[in-house]
Write a protein that holds these residues in place. Sequence first.
Motif, PDB file in Angstrom:
ATOM      1  N   SER A 101       0.971  -1.109  -0.146  1.00 42.28           N
ATOM      2  CA  SER A 101       0.172   0.037  -0.044  1.00 42.28           C
ATOM      3  C   SER A 101       0.857   1.302   0.165  1.00 42.28           C
ATOM      4  CB  SER A 101      -0.876   0.088   1.202  1.00 42.28           C
ATOM      5  OG  SER A 101      -0.108   0.175   2.516  1.00 42.28           O
ATOM      6  N   SER A 102       0.227   2.555  -0.067  1.00 38.62           N
ATOM      7  CA  SER A 102       1.177   3.642   0.017  1.00 38.62           C
ATOM      8  C   SER A 102       1.874   3.876   1.397  1.00 38.62           C
ATOM      9  CB  SER A 102      -0.022   4.921   0.115  1.00 38.62           C
ATOM     10  OG  SER A 102      -0.677   4.888   0.986  1.00 38.62           O
ATOM     11  N   VAL A 107       2.927  -9.189   4.458  1.00 44.80           N
ATOM     12  CA  VAL A 107       3.392 -10.413   4.135  1.00 44.80           C
ATOM     13  C   VAL A 107       2.054 -11.257   4.743  1.00 44.80           C
ATOM     14  CG1 VAL A 107       5.082 -12.409   4.244  1.00 44.80           C
ATOM     15  CG2 VAL A 107       5.737  -9.979   4.462  1.00 44.80           C
ATOM     16  N   THR A 108       1.537 -12.256   3.742  1.00 40.51           N
ATOM     17  CA  THR A 108       0.389 -12.942   4.199  1.00 40.51           C
ATOM     18  C   THR A 108       0.693 -14.535   3.912  1.00 40.51           C
ATOM     19  OG1 THR A 108      -0.614 -12.806   1.796  1.00 40.51           O
ATOM     20  CG2 THR A 108      -1.195 -10.994   3.365  1.00 40.51           C
ATOM     21  N   CYS A 109       0.211 -15.174   4.886  1.00 37.50           N
ATOM     22  CA  CYS A 109       0.193 -16.825   4.849  1.00 37.50           C
ATOM     23  C   CYS A 109      -1.243 -17.146   5.071  1.00 37.50           C
ATOM     24  CB  CYS A 109       1.243 -17.315   5.600  1.00 37.50           C
ATOM     25  SG  CYS A 109       0.840 -17.010   7.621  1.00 37.50           S
ATOM     26  N   ASN A 110      -1.250 -18.454   5.391  1.00 35.13           N
ATOM     27  CA  ASN A 110      -2.617 -18.923   5.585  1.00 35.13           C
ATOM     28  C   ASN A 110      -3.517 -18.557   6.956  1.00 35.13           C
ATOM     29  OD1 ASN A 110      -0.797 -20.148   7.324  1.00 35.13           O
ATOM     30  ND2 ASN A 110      -1.786 -22.294   6.856  1.00 35.13           N
ATOM     31  N   GLU A 111      -2.822 -18.178   7.982  1.00 34.11           N
ATOM     32  CA  GLU A 111      -3.271 -17.790   9.249  1.00 34.11           C
ATOM     33  C   GLU A 111      -3.055 -16.309   9.743  1.00 34.11           C
ATOM     34  OE1 GLU A 111      -2.319 -20.729  12.061  1.00 34.11           O
ATOM     35  OE2 GLU A 111      -3.366 -22.552  10.685  1.00 34.11           O
ATOM     36  N   HIS A 112      -1.995 -15.911   9.067  1.00 33.89           N
ATOM     37  CA  HIS A 112      -1.520 -14.540   9.689  1.00 33.89           C
ATOM     38  C   HIS A 112      -1.287 -13.671   8.648  1.00 33.89           C
ATOM     39  CE1 HIS A 112      -1.163 -16.327  13.680  1.00 33.89           C
ATOM     40  NE2 HIS A 112      -0.853 -17.455  13.118  1.00 33.89           N
ATOM     41  N   ILE A 113      -1.072 -12.345   9.101  1.00 30.91           N
ATOM     42  CA  ILE A 113      -0.545 -11.091   8.222  1.00 30.91           C
ATOM     43  C   ILE A 113       0.272 -10.511   8.911  1.00 30.91           C
ATOM     44  CG2 ILE A 113      -1.284  -9.015   6.938  1.00 30.91           C
ATOM     45  CD1 ILE A 113      -4.146 -10.074   6.640  1.00 30.91           C
ATOM     46  N   ALA A 114       1.415 -10.265   8.286  1.00 28.84           N
ATOM     47  CA  ALA A 114       2.456  -9.195   9.136  1.00 28.84           C
ATOM     48  C   ALA A 114       2.719  -7.925   8.231  1.00 28.84           C
ATOM     49  CB  ALA A 114       4.152  -9.961   9.032  1.00 28.84           C
ATOM     50  N   GLU A 115       2.707  -6.799   9.046  1.00 28.68           N
ATOM     51  CA  GLU A 115       2.798  -5.563   8.206  1.00 28.68           C
ATOM     52  C   GLU A 115       3.738  -4.735   8.600  1.00 28.68           C
ATOM     53  OE1 GLU A 115      -0.418  -1.966   7.483  1.00 28.68           O
ATOM     54  OE2 GLU A 115      -0.741  -3.180   9.084  1.00 28.68           O
ATOM     55  N   TYR A 116       4.435  -4.070   7.748  1.00 29.86           N
ATOM     56  CA  TYR A 116       5.650  -3.424   8.135  1.00 29.86           C
ATOM     57  C   TYR A 116       5.452  -2.083   7.604  1.00 29.86           C
ATOM     58  CZ  TYR A 116       7.869  -7.749   9.238  1.00 29.86           C
ATOM     59  OH  TYR A 116       8.112  -8.998   9.744  1.00 29.86           O
ATOM     60  N   GLN A 117       5.600  -0.852   8.277  1.00 30.95           N
ATOM     61  CA  GLN A 117       5.562   0.486   7.946  1.00 30.95           C
ATOM     62  C   GLN A 117       6.512   0.908   7.059  1.00 30.95           C
ATOM     63  OE1 GLN A 117       2.553   2.306   8.513  1.00 30.95           O
ATOM     64  NE2 GLN A 117       1.793   0.690   9.591  1.00 30.95           N
ATOM     65  N   LEU A 118       6.047   1.799   6.045  1.00 30.07           N
ATOM     66  CA  LEU A 118       7.126   2.169   4.908  1.00 30.07           C
ATOM     67  C   LEU A 118       7.280   4.038   5.023  1.00 30.07           C
ATOM     68  CD1 LEU A 118       6.341   0.036   1.968  1.00 30.07           C
ATOM     69  CD2 LEU A 118       8.194  -0.447   3.418  1.00 30.07           C
ATOM     70  N   GLY A 119       8.308   4.367   4.543  1.00 31.69           N
ATOM     71  CA  GLY A 119       8.198   6.011   4.422  1.00 31.69           C
ATOM     72  C   GLY A 119       7.285   6.415   3.266  1.00 31.69           C
ATOM     73  N   ILE A 120       6.748   7.523   3.414  1.00 36.14           N
ATOM     74  CA  ILE A 120       5.843   8.087   2.490  1.00 36.14           C
ATOM     75  C   ILE A 120       6.585   8.818   1.565  1.00 36.14           C
ATOM     76  CG2 ILE A 120       3.552   9.055   2.374  1.00 36.14           C
ATOM     77  CD1 ILE A 120       3.582   6.646   3.683  1.00 36.14           C
ATOM     78  N   THR A 121       6.399   8.999   0.217  1.00 33.54           N
ATOM     79  CA  THR A 121       6.943   9.912  -0.797  1.00 33.54           C
ATOM     80  C   THR A 121       5.979  10.929  -0.893  1.00 33.54           C
ATOM     81  OG1 THR A 121       7.838   7.866  -1.758  1.00 33.54           O
ATOM     82  CG2 THR A 121       7.776   9.993  -3.119  1.00 33.54           C
ATOM     83  N   ASP A 122       6.653  12.329  -0.743  1.00 32.90           N
ATOM     84  CA  ASP A 122       5.688  13.475  -1.069  1.00 32.90           C
ATOM     85  C   ASP A 122       5.793  13.799  -2.396  1.00 32.90           C
ATOM     86  OD1 ASP A 122       7.999  14.440  -1.277  1.00 32.90           O
ATOM     87  OD2 ASP A 122       8.127  15.415   0.528  1.00 32.90           O
ATOM     88  N   HIS A 123       5.065  14.988  -2.868  1.00 33.85           N
ATOM     89  CA  HIS A 123       4.915  15.315  -4.117  1.00 33.85           C
ATOM     90  C   HIS A 123       6.297  15.680  -5.030  1.00 33.85           C
ATOM     91  CE1 HIS A 123       5.003  19.135  -2.123  1.00 33.85           C
ATOM     92  NE2 HIS A 123       5.294  19.792  -2.885  1.00 33.85           N
ATOM     93  N   ILE A 124       7.355  16.027  -3.953  1.00 36.18           N
ATOM     94  CA  ILE A 124       8.697  16.323  -4.407  1.00 36.18           C
ATOM     95  C   ILE A 124       9.358  15.134  -4.827  1.00 36.18           C
ATOM     96  CG2 ILE A 124      10.912  17.666  -3.949  1.00 36.18           C
ATOM     97  CD1 ILE A 124       9.168  19.389  -2.139  1.00 36.18           C
ATOM     98  N   GLY A 125       8.987  14.044  -4.181  1.00 34.78           N
ATOM     99  CA  GLY A 125       9.946  12.641  -4.454  1.00 34.78           C
ATOM    100  C   GLY A 125      10.689  12.441  -3.276  1.00 34.78           C
ATOM    101  N   THR A 126      10.805  13.039  -2.184  1.00 33.66           N
ATOM    102  CA  THR A 126      11.740  12.661  -1.197  1.00 33.66           C
ATOM    103  C   THR A 126      10.840  11.853  -0.143  1.00 33.66           C
ATOM    104  OG1 THR A 126      11.043  14.628   0.108  1.00 33.66           O
ATOM    105  CG2 THR A 126      13.210  14.691  -1.212  1.00 33.66           C
ATOM    106  N   VAL A 127      11.336  10.833   0.497  1.00 34.32           N
ATOM    107  CA  VAL A 127      10.570   9.799   1.262  1.00 34.32           C
ATOM    108  C   VAL A 127      10.845  10.309   2.691  1.00 34.32           C
ATOM    109  CG1 VAL A 127      10.535   7.468   1.977  1.00 34.32           C
ATOM    110  CG2 VAL A 127      11.341   7.736  -0.308  1.00 34.32           C
ATOM    111  N   SER A 128       9.648  10.744   3.156  1.00 30.57           N
ATOM    112  CA  SER A 128       9.604  11.394   4.482  1.00 30.57           C
ATOM    113  C   SER A 128      10.016  10.465   5.772  1.00 30.57           C
ATOM    114  CB  SER A 128       8.221  11.849   4.715  1.00 30.57           C
ATOM    115  OG  SER A 128       7.414  10.863   4.912  1.00 30.57           O
TER     116      SER A 128
END
Length: 363
Positions: A101-102, A107-128
């Motif tokens: 996602s943005s 990461v998904t398997c048959n019973e669980h979902i692991a979620e990792y937060q990422l940096g968000i890219t702004d309109h200039i192109g830098t990853v905050s």
Amino acid sequence: GVSCFDFSHKLDILVTGSIDHLIHVWNPYVPGKAIATMSGHTSTVIAVLLSNQLNAIFSYSQDEVLMCWDLYEHTLLQYVTVRFPFSQRLPDYGPRPLYHSSSSIMVTCNEHIAEYQLGITDHIGTVSGWNITTQKHPLCAALYSSCFHQVVVGGEGSEVNVWDVDSGEMVVQFGDCHGSNEITAMAIDASGRRLITGSRKGDIKVWNFLSGECQKTLIGSKEGSEITGLIHLPDKKQFLSVGWDKKITTFPDVPDVLKIHPDEYWQCVGRDVHHKDDILCVAYCRPHYLATGSFDGQMIVWNTDSEKIIAKFRTRTASKLDSMLVVGITIIIMCFFQSANSYRKFSNFFIKMQHKAEQKQAY
């Protein structure tokens, strides 16, 4: 064979993962040869995912390792081991284990979902989320204390920060370590409990970095001579410093003494005393090997017991550019020199060089 793939219509790039643990980047119009091949996984790659937003490639292997690669440099940026709550068996995956996602990757398997937060890219192109700074000034060094499982950093602001590795939080901060003078060298003693800092002015201090208390001040002989390297010699109970004065200086590590003057300076036989140019780096390998490198490209290996030279390595040219390149290579050699395997490999060589040096001096 190919086990997974992802395609970007915007970039016209195809990425494939295979059972031979490799990731290939392809130009779909030139199928005969891959643009790049990236290795790092140790089991079958079961999912790959292209992120146009982050200019990154995510890959996931059967042994639960998630990797992030630079899309254009094709280098590994980060990896993490996903720990799903299974006891003995490996999780079962569907046809698409990775979702992006943005702001996160899942990461998904048959019973669980692991979620990792990422940096968000702004309109200039830098990853905050990826350009966070922890210091106001450039860093001098980052040291790891295995005793407390913490990272100690310091730099030009004459400030020391201590970070907890597990939580990523800063636990201790103390400033004005050397007044207005920046920190130019740092080391942690053999016990992992004390921090040693040196400044551009030439003064050295020993700290309890958990409380920020200055325990000792080591007074050098020449004020204004920048300290470039610090070492603690536990067997000899000494602190050792090198710098722009071209000398190796030792201080006694004695308890309950606040101000300590130099114990001695290492001397050589004949006219060849220490380095002829500024000493820029130093490394220690127990039990009794020390290596120093200077600006003119010379590296000297010493015996810490006898304080005598075992071997010398020097460049043929004396240009500043070549000297800096050699100093860089010297630092790499020193890092290699400090490992246990390297000690076994170099030990016999240095012993032979030491015998030759002693025979030459006797002659």
